[in-house]
Design a protein around this motif. Sequence first.
Motif, PDB file in Angstrom:
ATOM      1  N   ARG A  97      42.106  28.803  42.310  1.00 28.76           N
ATOM      2  CA  ARG A  97      42.791  29.885  41.164  1.00 28.76           C
ATOM      3  C   ARG A  97      44.311  29.907  41.380  1.00 28.76           C
ATOM      4  NH1 ARG A  97      43.776  34.905  43.212  1.00 28.76           N
ATOM      5  NH2 ARG A  97      43.782  36.057  41.344  1.00 28.76           N
ATOM      6  N   ASP A  98      44.831  29.536  42.401  1.00 27.15           N
ATOM      7  CA  ASP A  98      46.253  29.602  42.411  1.00 27.15           C
ATOM      8  C   ASP A  98      47.073  28.549  42.045  1.00 27.15           C
ATOM      9  OD1 ASP A  98      45.734  31.926  43.459  1.00 27.15           O
ATOM     10  OD2 ASP A  98      45.550  31.011  45.406  1.00 27.15           O
ATOM     11  N   LEU A  99      46.279  27.381  41.355  1.00 30.39           N
ATOM     12  CA  LEU A  99      46.991  26.267  40.914  1.00 30.39           C
ATOM     13  C   LEU A  99      46.741  25.728  39.657  1.00 30.39           C
ATOM     14  CD1 LEU A  99      48.666  23.485  42.060  1.00 30.39           C
ATOM     15  CD2 LEU A  99      46.279  22.561  42.547  1.00 30.39           C
ATOM     16  N   ILE A 106      44.007  33.193  35.629  1.00 29.78           N
ATOM     17  CA  ILE A 106      44.324  31.785  35.660  1.00 29.78           C
ATOM     18  C   ILE A 106      43.278  31.080  34.353  1.00 29.78           C
ATOM     19  CG2 ILE A 106      43.113  31.050  37.545  1.00 29.78           C
ATOM     20  CD1 ILE A 106      45.022  28.558  37.670  1.00 29.78           C
ATOM     21  N   GLY A 107      43.908  30.589  33.190  1.00 31.87           N
ATOM     22  CA  GLY A 107      43.085  30.027  32.321  1.00 31.87           C
ATOM     23  C   GLY A 107      43.788  29.021  31.410  1.00 31.87           C
ATOM     24  N   VAL A 146      47.668  25.943  25.265  1.00 31.27           N
ATOM     25  CA  VAL A 146      48.325  27.130  26.022  1.00 31.27           C
ATOM     26  C   VAL A 146      47.614  27.493  27.252  1.00 31.27           C
ATOM     27  CG1 VAL A 146      46.891  28.860  24.464  1.00 31.27           C
ATOM     28  CG2 VAL A 146      49.243  29.404  25.888  1.00 31.27           C
ATOM     29  N   ALA A 147      48.350  27.843  28.234  1.00 28.89           N
ATOM     30  CA  ALA A 147      47.796  28.114  29.439  1.00 28.89           C
ATOM     31  C   ALA A 147      48.494  29.075  30.324  1.00 28.89           C
ATOM     32  CB  ALA A 147      47.566  26.755  30.246  1.00 28.89           C
ATOM     33  N   TYR A 148      47.836  30.055  31.253  1.00 30.17           N
ATOM     34  CA  TYR A 148      48.488  30.964  31.967  1.00 30.17           C
ATOM     35  C   TYR A 148      48.018  30.928  33.344  1.00 30.17           C
ATOM     36  CZ  TYR A 148      49.696  35.803  33.378  1.00 30.17           C
ATOM     37  OH  TYR A 148      50.230  36.896  33.878  1.00 30.17           O
ATOM     38  N   LEU A 149      49.017  31.100  34.286  1.00 30.53           N
ATOM     39  CA  LEU A 149      48.747  31.536  35.604  1.00 30.53           C
ATOM     40  C   LEU A 149      49.670  32.681  36.085  1.00 30.53           C
ATOM     41  CD1 LEU A 149      47.713  30.952  38.556  1.00 30.53           C
ATOM     42  CD2 LEU A 149      49.469  29.115  38.638  1.00 30.53           C
ATOM     43  N   ILE A 182      38.491  30.083  31.765  1.00 30.74           N
ATOM     44  CA  ILE A 182      39.169  30.979  33.011  1.00 30.74           C
ATOM     45  C   ILE A 182      38.515  31.008  33.966  1.00 30.74           C
ATOM     46  CG2 ILE A 182      39.988  33.452  32.879  1.00 30.74           C
ATOM     47  CD1 ILE A 182      40.248  33.673  30.126  1.00 30.74           C
ATOM     48  N   ILE A 183      39.326  30.968  35.254  1.00 29.66           N
ATOM     49  CA  ILE A 183      38.826  31.247  36.525  1.00 29.66           C
ATOM     50  C   ILE A 183      38.251  32.638  37.061  1.00 29.66           C
ATOM     51  CG2 ILE A 183      38.728  30.505  38.903  1.00 29.66           C
ATOM     52  CD1 ILE A 183      40.596  28.294  37.998  1.00 29.66           C
ATOM     53  N   ASN A 184      36.964  33.029  37.171  1.00 23.90           N
ATOM     54  CA  ASN A 184      36.765  34.249  37.674  1.00 23.90           C
ATOM     55  C   ASN A 184      35.629  34.099  38.896  1.00 23.90           C
ATOM     56  OD1 ASN A 184      36.780  36.892  38.107  1.00 23.90           O
ATOM     57  ND2 ASN A 184      35.453  37.530  36.448  1.00 23.90           N
ATOM     58  N   GLY A 185      35.974  33.243  39.874  1.00 22.88           N
ATOM     59  CA  GLY A 185      34.761  33.138  40.750  1.00 22.88           C
ATOM     60  C   GLY A 185      34.266  31.714  40.199  1.00 22.88           C
TER      61      GLY A 185
END
Length: 612
Positions: A168-170, A66-67, A5-8, A36-39
């Motif tokens: 973090r946008d892709l 995004i993760g 499962v993934a989310y953006l 998860i991307i946070n920086g």
Amino acid sequence: MCGIVAYLGERQAYPILINGLYRLEYRGYDSAGIAIINGNLNLYKRKGKVSDLEEFVKGKDIKGTIGIAHTRWATHGEPTDENAHPHFSQSHNLSIIHNGIIENYKTLKEELIRRGYVFNSQTDTEVLIHLIEDIMKNEEVDLIEAVRIALNQVVGAYAIAVIAKDNRDLMIAARKGSPLVVGIGKDEFLVASDATPIVEHTKKVIYLEDEEMAILRRGKEIELKTIKNINITPYIQELEISLDALEKGGFDHFMLKEIFEQPHSVSESMRGRLYPQKGIVTLGGIFNYEQKILNARRIIMIACGTSWHAALVGEYLLEELMRVPVEVEYASEFRYRNPVIYEDDVVIAISQSGETADTLAAIKMAKSKGATVLGICNVVGSSIARETHAGSYTHAGPEIGVASTKAFTAQVTVLTMMAIRLAFVKGTISNTEHQLFLDELGKIPAKIEEALLTNDLVEKIADVYKNARNFLYLGRGINFPVALEGALKLKEISYIHAEGYPAAEMKHGPIALIDEEMPVVVIAPRKGNYEKVVSNIEEVKARKGKIIAVVTKGDSQVRYLADYIIEIPETDEIFTPLLATVPLQLLAYHIAVKRNCNVDQPRNLAKSVTVE
Ligand code: G6P
């Protein structure tokens, strides 16, 4: 088999991902992880259940919009923290989740090791993410192109999602052989192995086809293309499942809920198809193929596990009513033994999930040899449903318990309707018989309701035999597959060794096992070889075996021989599997609960077996 499962989007990814993992946990539950991307690209993974992962990430940085997340059913490498997904690339800039098997991973891995890549796990997946990074570096292409090139080098099956720390946008998702669904929400995308983690967020989905990639960009429309770089126009579908169907609804376990749902799920299978008062039964999905089936030289049914047992019931039904030769095959054997298939054969593939790798491969093989292939699937839009020429859905609703229950009775219901309908068109049953069958089939949901009233008694019986080390299940004719299914249920969830046998065959071997310790479950309804089954019960009693008999209400003989009788309502012989199965499901359930087994997630098993 493995859930991804993934989310953006605009919302925090973590709650959506962890909840999604819980929904997918039935697919695999030996380890879980999340990135998860946070920086930074924060990656956490743990051997064990999703709840262990949840515990592990407490107090850690889980922020980000995004993760990607994964729940694993081990194929390459034991369940360990290292082998859990997601996996990092060498630089830790990229991360991947994967469901499937990369078959040429050894060759790729050797080459990557030669080029200086270091592997932290035994998985085939880590090969893929190193390969993607290697392509980005060496061929100076962006991530999308690198994923595309890498997928062209891979042999095997995959459903993947890939993210990169510096973007973090892709997100890129792709599939071949393993299922993948993209949910399209308002300013957000979800990617998952099936629709269960998506449905509470959006009903709009796209099912990816083999070798398709989805390129998901924050705030943009989805872009779809094949791994050969051909653009695809997205086809958005509306999900029909409801959230309620994914919850336990007051029951202790999904399995119990699903057992008790059967009056409803069997009615759902019949809805819009069975009209006793009008004298009609029809399966719309295969209507155009009726002549093909009627002209078939033979019917071959292929399936695995519980679905294979449904196929055996189907064999009995179709041969009995339609007078056509039927063969039932394990899909895994069929696909590898170069079977003789004629163009006028009709193959019927049966699968709850619609994703079982062996069944899918067997379908493709039968199609390539010119056969007509029909499907009986539960999951709408699944790979098998799409790969077959036509078919009928079972409409049992989502089945979450790993041990299949309501899907089985729904499969048998569809096969029963199919047999009655085709026999009627062929003229092998009379108008009167046809009408009697329709009337009786219409009463089956209420009779299943009645069979469920045995629950308390079955629980008591479970208490008596919960410590048995072996069980034997016996049945004859159409109830022989029911014996197999009863034994399989017990094995799957209680880990007691159990065997199903044709009652008469017992004397050719299993009878040697019988002593005062051995519980023998006998399916002995009044119709169909009753006297013969009674003799088999006598044989067990003579050797001091314990008899638990499933009998027709008001039974006169077996009650004097059996240690316990479980009564099911009277019905025509062809419908007895739909009733006799129910107490056997309950028996397995209660024994497993009393042995403190994890009923919904039995060890080593997975609900959807997407590897061969
Ligand atoms: C797995 C499941 C079984 C199921 C079998 C076939 O082993 O645990 O419950 O019967 O796969 O799955 P399918 O989805 O093709 O019916």
